[in-house]
Scaffold this motif. Structure first.
Motif, PDB file in Angstrom:
ATOM      1  N   LEU A 117      37.379  49.565  40.500  1.00  0.00           N
ATOM      2  CA  LEU A 117      37.150  48.630  39.393  1.00  0.00           C
ATOM      3  C   LEU A 117      38.267  48.778  38.373  1.00  0.00           C
ATOM      4  CD1 LEU A 117      33.407  49.632  38.858  1.00  0.00           C
ATOM      5  CD2 LEU A 117      34.187  47.498  39.930  1.00  0.00           C
ATOM      6  N   THR A 118      38.697  47.674  37.816  1.00  0.00           N
ATOM      7  CA  THR A 118      39.639  47.753  36.703  1.00  0.00           C
ATOM      8  C   THR A 118      39.287  46.700  35.669  1.00  0.00           C
ATOM      9  OG1 THR A 118      41.935  47.525  35.980  1.00  0.00           O
ATOM     10  CG2 THR A 118      41.323  46.297  37.942  1.00  0.00           C
ATOM     11  N   GLU A 119      39.517  47.075  34.415  1.00  0.00           N
ATOM     12  CA  GLU A 119      39.393  46.053  33.377  1.00  0.00           C
ATOM     13  C   GLU A 119      40.451  44.985  33.642  1.00  0.00           C
ATOM     14  OE1 GLU A 119      40.076  48.075  29.699  1.00  0.00           O
ATOM     15  OE2 GLU A 119      42.207  48.378  30.054  1.00  0.00           O
ATOM     16  N   GLN A 120      40.190  43.781  33.109  1.00  0.00           N
ATOM     17  CA  GLN A 120      41.150  42.696  33.264  1.00  0.00           C
ATOM     18  C   GLN A 120      41.095  41.803  32.034  1.00  0.00           C
ATOM     19  OE1 GLN A 120      42.480  40.455  36.936  1.00  0.00           O
ATOM     20  NE2 GLN A 120      40.952  38.998  36.180  1.00  0.00           N
ATOM     21  N   PRO A 121      42.265  41.461  31.460  1.00  0.00           N
ATOM     22  CA  PRO A 121      43.624  41.814  31.855  1.00  0.00           C
ATOM     23  C   PRO A 121      43.893  43.323  31.763  1.00  0.00           C
ATOM     24  CG  PRO A 121      43.595  40.765  29.689  1.00  0.00           C
ATOM     25  CD  PRO A 121      42.233  40.615  30.262  1.00  0.00           C
ATOM     26  N   THR A 126      49.249  49.594  36.792  1.00  0.00           N
ATOM     27  CA  THR A 126      47.990  50.025  37.414  1.00  0.00           C
ATOM     28  C   THR A 126      47.615  49.088  38.556  1.00  0.00           C
ATOM     29  OG1 THR A 126      47.199  51.074  35.405  1.00  0.00           O
ATOM     30  CG2 THR A 126      45.528  50.419  37.020  1.00  0.00           C
ATOM     31  N   LEU A 127      47.719  47.796  38.292  1.00  0.00           N
ATOM     32  CA  LEU A 127      47.407  46.834  39.359  1.00  0.00           C
ATOM     33  C   LEU A 127      48.323  47.056  40.553  1.00  0.00           C
ATOM     34  CD1 LEU A 127      46.945  43.600  37.177  1.00  0.00           C
ATOM     35  CD2 LEU A 127      45.184  45.155  38.044  1.00  0.00           C
ATOM     36  N   GLN A 128      49.605  47.334  40.257  1.00  0.00           N
ATOM     37  CA  GLN A 128      50.579  47.585  41.336  1.00  0.00           C
ATOM     38  C   GLN A 128      50.227  48.876  42.096  1.00  0.00           C
ATOM     39  OE1 GLN A 128      52.954  45.740  42.465  1.00  0.00           O
ATOM     40  NE2 GLN A 128      54.548  47.023  43.353  1.00  0.00           N
ATOM     41  N   ALA A 129      49.824  49.908  41.349  1.00  0.00           N
ATOM     42  CA  ALA A 129      49.467  51.182  41.987  1.00  0.00           C
ATOM     43  C   ALA A 129      48.256  51.005  42.902  1.00  0.00           C
ATOM     44  CB  ALA A 129      49.179  52.242  40.921  1.00  0.00           C
ATOM     45  N   LEU A 130      47.300  50.191  42.462  1.00  0.00           N
ATOM     46  CA  LEU A 130      46.109  49.952  43.293  1.00  0.00           C
ATOM     47  C   LEU A 130      46.491  49.210  44.572  1.00  0.00           C
ATOM     48  CD1 LEU A 130      43.547  48.977  40.504  1.00  0.00           C
ATOM     49  CD2 LEU A 130      43.654  51.113  41.805  1.00  0.00           C
ATOM     50  N   LYS A 131      47.453  48.290  44.422  1.00  0.00           N
ATOM     51  CA  LYS A 131      47.918  47.531  45.586  1.00  0.00           C
ATOM     52  C   LYS A 131      48.620  48.458  46.577  1.00  0.00           C
ATOM     53  CE  LYS A 131      50.636  43.395  45.724  1.00  0.00           C
ATOM     54  NZ  LYS A 131      51.406  42.460  44.855  1.00  0.00           N
ATOM     55  N   LEU A 132      49.483  49.321  46.031  1.00  0.00           N
ATOM     56  CA  LEU A 132      50.201  50.286  46.879  1.00  0.00           C
ATOM     57  C   LEU A 132      49.234  51.172  47.643  1.00  0.00           C
ATOM     58  CD1 LEU A 132      53.241  51.963  45.111  1.00  0.00           C
ATOM     59  CD2 LEU A 132      53.201  50.569  47.169  1.00  0.00           C
ATOM     60  N   GLN A 133      48.150  51.545  46.977  1.00  0.00           N
ATOM     61  CA  GLN A 133      47.182  52.438  47.608  1.00  0.00           C
ATOM     62  C   GLN A 133      46.223  51.651  48.497  1.00  0.00           C
ATOM     63  OE1 GLN A 133      47.977  55.442  47.268  1.00  0.00           O
ATOM     64  NE2 GLN A 133      46.297  56.469  48.287  1.00  0.00           N
ATOM     65  N   GLN A 134      46.421  50.319  48.542  1.00  0.00           N
ATOM     66  CA  GLN A 134      45.613  49.430  49.382  1.00  0.00           C
ATOM     67  C   GLN A 134      44.132  49.485  49.028  1.00  0.00           C
ATOM     68  OE1 GLN A 134      47.987  51.093  52.897  1.00  0.00           O
ATOM     69  NE2 GLN A 134      47.408  49.072  53.636  1.00  0.00           N
ATOM     70  N   ALA A 135      43.884  49.661  47.718  1.00  0.00           N
ATOM     71  CA  ALA A 135      42.499  49.624  47.240  1.00  0.00           C
ATOM     72  C   ALA A 135      42.006  48.184  47.225  1.00  0.00           C
ATOM     73  CB  ALA A 135      42.427  50.207  45.830  1.00  0.00           C
ATOM     74  N   ALA A 362      44.810  40.394  38.124  1.00  0.00           N
ATOM     75  CA  ALA A 362      44.763  40.514  39.580  1.00  0.00           C
ATOM     76  C   ALA A 362      44.145  39.251  40.180  1.00  0.00           C
ATOM     77  CB  ALA A 362      43.941  41.737  39.992  1.00  0.00           C
ATOM     78  N   ASP A 363      43.344  38.566  39.398  1.00  0.00           N
ATOM     79  CA  ASP A 363      42.709  37.320  39.850  1.00  0.00           C
ATOM     80  C   ASP A 363      42.320  36.522  38.610  1.00  0.00           C
ATOM     81  OD1 ASP A 363      40.426  38.588  38.796  1.00  0.00           O
ATOM     82  OD2 ASP A 363      39.761  39.261  40.765  1.00  0.00           O
TER      83      ASP A 363
END
Lengths: 404, 404
Positions: A117-121, A126-135, A362-363
């Protein structure tokens, strides 16, 4: 030549760093960066700290412990105590900026496909790190009072999101929104973490940069009020925004077992963060220089924030909406009826820059949003920059930029 | 509390760092660490470089580019040119020690289950990094002349190992074996890389530490002799062993597209390595201080190596076998008929330490092997340490330690 595999098939760099190419243009005024003000660095105080640190040159020049120089860790434990947080040495890890803390934590905790889960915006790295980790990233909206905890409670109760590993949030003077999570929401969030067994990842680089309003205790300091919650909080902090990013000194406070695993990961990642700058940081903190210097930074950021907000209202009137923050470095704004990416093009023509809001989503992105940092530019630049923004806004409308 | 997932279900730390707890014992002589000699640091030269770097304090204190400070990159390009390697700025990335270069590369290139080749015995942090990345590690044996390229050719031709992503090797004064790959083997290895399309990862922290014999060109510098091979080499280097580890300045030279992806990964990992120590390193190199100081380090390491080898022969005679290295920091030895882990216990009783060889194996370990570093202890300590090793050896046999 080389065959690349996911998640690096077609990587794009940071949308903010992409803007750096315009920074060199003569006369450019930038509200874009997340850089602290260079002219507020305590140049003399850090030079003196460096001189003291080098009196034990071997400590600066040799390898250091993976979890950080002991003398720095002691100073950071004391600093956290002044912030109302008690922590043991085996619950603390010194990192290369708090950015590395997040990376280590994700590597230790998150497997591909895990729900995060992440706050948004949210902070784009952080969003990039989550993508890298394929979360599998699930977003929770933020309003003027921080992450919407009621929304989160409903989401978790609905069963539509199951077994999230963690929630990422910058609860105090958030990047990008500048919002501060209320105390009530912090308590409610801690209760949810205990109930649903997810970690709250509290990223707190800006907490000391308060220039108005009442202090709200950090989430980690409030764990004393919710039974069992301390096991479910990881707290990141950093000297980057309150001393200098060039030290690359951040730290993580986490349950001992999580810390232990992060230390083992860090052995493989870089053995240790630069001992030389750690030693300088330790001397700087031991001397009390942070406490002496910090009020100057916070006061000047307060003046800059006020200048920016006043001038935005003056120039753009009802066309722009924002909540004036009580600390930190950022104003998050909306200009109704405009696409901020298009506005940025006209802004660059007018020698002013900001970050379009879409970088932080992220969306479900809000194309009318933008982030303005008041930290780096001077007061006169801030006023001139707001005037240029108005010209860019007028040019955008004159050019018939389609409403989103 | 928290449920951990692979590869962090039950992580063990570095087997070498595990030994650190004994270092503090009074009178301990350590051949265990991979630390350079503290008394050979150029303390004055680095202090002067730091003073020059701080003349532009903002460069030290502010964030820097993710790929490294431009002035440092220029100095490193010049340094590589002196080592016979030409490289463009977009083929170079400054890292937090070369350790970080390996970590970034593996994250960019290696997905779980991918086959990765490594020399064996090998640097333990590399084996650990491969494990973290969930690579399928396949080992290639090393002899006194480096990695056995004939073995590798047979392995690849057999089809038993298909589509390896890369081969990791320290070809010059290897850790742990001290061996240097011959020029002929380097050329043969480059041809295999082109033929089978795998990257050669050349880790070169010790190449400048030659104290006898003829220089063997680095693998990356030999790519001019094998058509198409430059695309298949990544070269890591570092100031840790030739200037000071406390700077945490390493660098990677890789094809531009690989470099680009590593830079994007590094944005997420730590934004940038410490600009302050990068600026110091740039000033140190620009001044020519490395060229002036390096011969002193190499000469002293040569004397230390000779002292260790002579005393080992003197004390242990035919019981110990090793090849005397021509540079670097390590002697790799076997004591036939003994388990080095058991010997270590007796050694610690006798106030001397080394690293049992098993730390360097992913499979097929040789329990009789051990690594001795001659870099950190002084000449008198080295002689005394070898005498203590003999006493430990005798005690181990007297105690009837089972032969392996």
């Amino acid at each position: 030549m080389y065959e690349f595999t996911a998640p690096f098939q077609n990587p794009s760099g940071s949308p903010i760093r992409e803007l750096f190419k315009y920074l060199g243009e003569p006369g450019m005024i930038s509200f874009a960066g997340g850089y602290p003000a260079s002219d507020l660095f305590d140049v003399d105080g850090l030079q003196q700290a460096a001189a003291r640190a080098y009196q034990d040159s071997n400590r600066c020049l040799q390898y250091g412990p993976t979890d950080g120089l002991p003398e720095l860790k002691r100073e950071l434990v004391n600093l956290m105590a002044r912030r109302g947080v008690s922590c043991a040495l085996n619950e603390m890890l010194v990192t290369t900026g708090s950015q590395q803390g997040l990376d280590l934590l994700l590597r230790v905790l998150v497997s591909p496909g895990d729900v995060v889960l992440t706050e948004q915006p949210a902070y784009p790295a952080t969003l990039q790190a989550l993508k890298l980790q394929q979360a599998k990233t699930v977003t929770v909206p933020v309003d003027a009072y921080g992450v919407d905890v009621d929304y989160l409670a409903t989401l978790l109760a609905s069963g539509m999101v199951t077994r999230p590993k963690l929630l990422y949030t910058v609860p105090t003077f958030a990047n990008p929104t500048g919002a501060t999570l209320t105390r009530e929401r912090r308590i409610a969030l801690l209760k949810l973490a205990v109930q649903y067994k997810f970690l709250i990842v509290e990223d707190d680089p800006y907490g000391d940069l308060r220039f108005s309003g009442e202090v709200v205790p950090s989430i980690v300091s409030l764990t004393t009020e919710v039974e069992g919650s301390r096991d479910w909080v990881v707290h990141f902090a950093s000297l980057s925004k309150i001393v200098a990013p060039g030290l690359r000194v951040g730290w993580a406070i986490a349950p001992a077992e999580i810390t232990r695993r992060c230390v083992i990961a860090k052995q493989t990642v870089d053995l240790c963060s630069a001992p030389w700058t750690q030693a300088i940081a330790a001397e700087y903190l031991a001397d009390g220089a942070l406490e002496r210097h910090l009020p100057r930074i916070a006061a000047m950021y307060g003046r800059k924030c006020e200048a920016l907000c006043n001038e935005l209202r003056e120039q753009l009137g009802d066309a722009i909406q924002f909540h004036q923050p009580e600390g930190g470095m950022f104003v998050w704004a909306r200009i109704d009826g405009i696409d901020a990416s298009e506005l940025l093009k006209r802004a660059i023509d007018n020698k002013v820059m900001f970050v379009p809001g879409k970088a932080f989503f992220a969306d479900k992105l809000d194309p009318a949003s933008l982030r303005l940092s008041f930290a780096a530019p001077g007061l006169a630049e801030i006023q001139e920059g707001a005037k240029r923004l108005k010209r860019a806004y007028e040019a955008a409308f004159a050019a018939g930029i389609p409403k989103h």
